[in-house]
Enzyme design. Structure first.
Site, short mmCIF file in Angstrom:
data_model
loop_
_atom_site.label_atom_id
_atom_site.label_comp_id
_atom_site.label_asym_id
_atom_site.label_seq_id
_atom_site.Cartn_x
_atom_site.Cartn_y
_atom_site.Cartn_z
N LYS A 1 1.07 2.50 -6.99
CA LYS A 1 0.41 1.51 -7.93
C LYS A 1 -0.68 2.49 -9.00
CE LYS A 1 -0.71 -1.45 -5.12
NZ LYS A 1 -0.30 -0.96 -3.79
N ASP B 1 -6.78 -2.43 -12.16
CA ASP B 1 -6.23 -1.77 -10.64
C ASP B 1 -6.86 -3.01 -9.85
OD1 ASP B 1 -5.24 0.00 -9.18
OD2 ASP B 1 -7.04 0.88 -8.42
N GLU B 2 -6.03 -3.29 -8.62
CA GLU B 2 -6.42 -3.98 -7.33
C GLU B 2 -6.80 -5.28 -7.99
OE1 GLU B 2 -5.95 -2.84 -4.60
OE2 GLU B 2 -6.30 -0.74 -4.83
N VAL B 3 -5.77 -5.95 -8.86
CA VAL B 3 -6.04 -7.24 -9.25
C VAL B 3 -6.14 -8.51 -8.31
CG1 VAL B 3 -3.46 -7.86 -9.79
CG2 VAL B 3 -5.30 -8.83 -11.07
N GLN B 4 -5.77 -7.94 -7.03
CA GLN B 4 -5.68 -9.06 -6.10
C GLN B 4 -7.07 -9.36 -5.50
OE1 GLN B 4 -4.67 -6.02 -5.27
NE2 GLN B 4 -5.96 -5.15 -3.60
N HIS C 1 9.14 -4.64 11.45
CA HIS C 1 7.97 -3.79 12.05
C HIS C 1 6.67 -4.38 11.89
CE1 HIS C 1 11.12 -0.48 12.36
NE2 HIS C 1 10.48 -0.66 13.47
N CYS D 1 9.16 1.33 4.63
CA CYS D 1 8.21 0.90 5.89
C CYS D 1 7.58 2.29 6.37
CB CYS D 1 9.15 0.44 6.89
SG CYS D 1 8.38 0.09 8.48
N MET E 1 1.07 -1.14 0.17
CA MET E 1 0.29 -0.08 -0.11
C MET E 1 0.82 1.22 0.16
SD MET E 1 -2.98 -1.21 2.54
CE MET E 1 -4.10 0.28 2.08
N CYS F 1 8.23 -3.13 7.08
CA CYS F 1 9.06 -4.06 6.84
C CYS F 1 9.07 -5.20 7.70
CB CYS F 1 10.68 -3.31 7.15
SG CYS F 1 10.50 -3.06 9.00
#
Length: 195
Positions: free
Chosen positions: A15, A83-86, A183, A141, A11, A180
């Site tokens: 993108k 967009d947002e293919v997931q 974290h 991060c 995020m 990361c």
């Protein structure tokens, strides 16, 4: 020869702005693009691709019974941007592969790779399996004291990290942070939740 591209990132990795830039570049040259966005993502309005920097464009909405191949075959654009293919189904990604192979039209898919539980989304897993070319869009991060590459998504509910539950809960910075690995497991909550 056309290819199926998968450009993934965490995020806030830019993108959507990159997708909108590609669309602009095609249209600037008098070429046609078809844009798709999943029905589940209504953060900026139904059928709207928007960047956090304020640029937006209308797109065709994809739900479970949308046939992307048939739509693209009827429109014959020069390029397809997703967009947002997931959030798409695996069969949607296979339809996009057919667009490339049978119609010789380039398709560029943008999206997340993994969820906050560090698991693949259905659409991102299919994108990895079917893409001709996979590219990472990097970001750092969200911890202000860290300069490592963000590789994980941390979900926060009421300031507390959440590591399991339903896979999909659409949200932005109010719910998720790109961090990361260090974290992800040991977040500095005071730094990550400060406004």
């Amino acid at each position: 020869m056309a290819k199926l591209y998968y450009r993934f990132g965490q995020m806030n990795a830019s993108k959507s702005i990159q997708l909108l830039t590609v669309a602009h570049n095609y249209e600037e040259q008098g070429k046609r693009v078809t844009l798709f966005t999943p029905a589940i993502d209504k953060r900026y309005g139904h059928g709207r691709i928007a960047s956090r920097v304020g640029i937006a464009k209308d797109a065709m909405v994809v739900d479970d019974d949308t046939n992307l191949f048939d739509i693209v075959a009827s429109q014959r654009p020069d390029c397809v941007l997703v967009d947002e293919v997931q959030f798409l189904r695996a069969y949607h990604v296979q339809q996009l592969a057919r667009v490339v192979d049978e119609l010789n039209i380039a398709v560029i898919m943008y999206g997340l790779l993994k969820d906050y539980r560090n698991q693949f989304f259905e659409g991102s897993q299919a994108a990895i399996l079917w893409a001709d070319q996979i590219e990472e869009i990097k970001t750092i991060c969200a911890d202000p004291n860290c300069n490592r590459k963000a590789t994980m998504i941390l979900k926060l509910k009421d300031g507390t990290p959440v590591y399991d539950g339903e896979q999909i809960e659409v949200g932005g910075n109010d719910l998720y942070r790109s961090v990361c690995r260090r974290h992800y497991f040991h977040p500095n909550l005071e730094d990550l939740t400060a406004d």
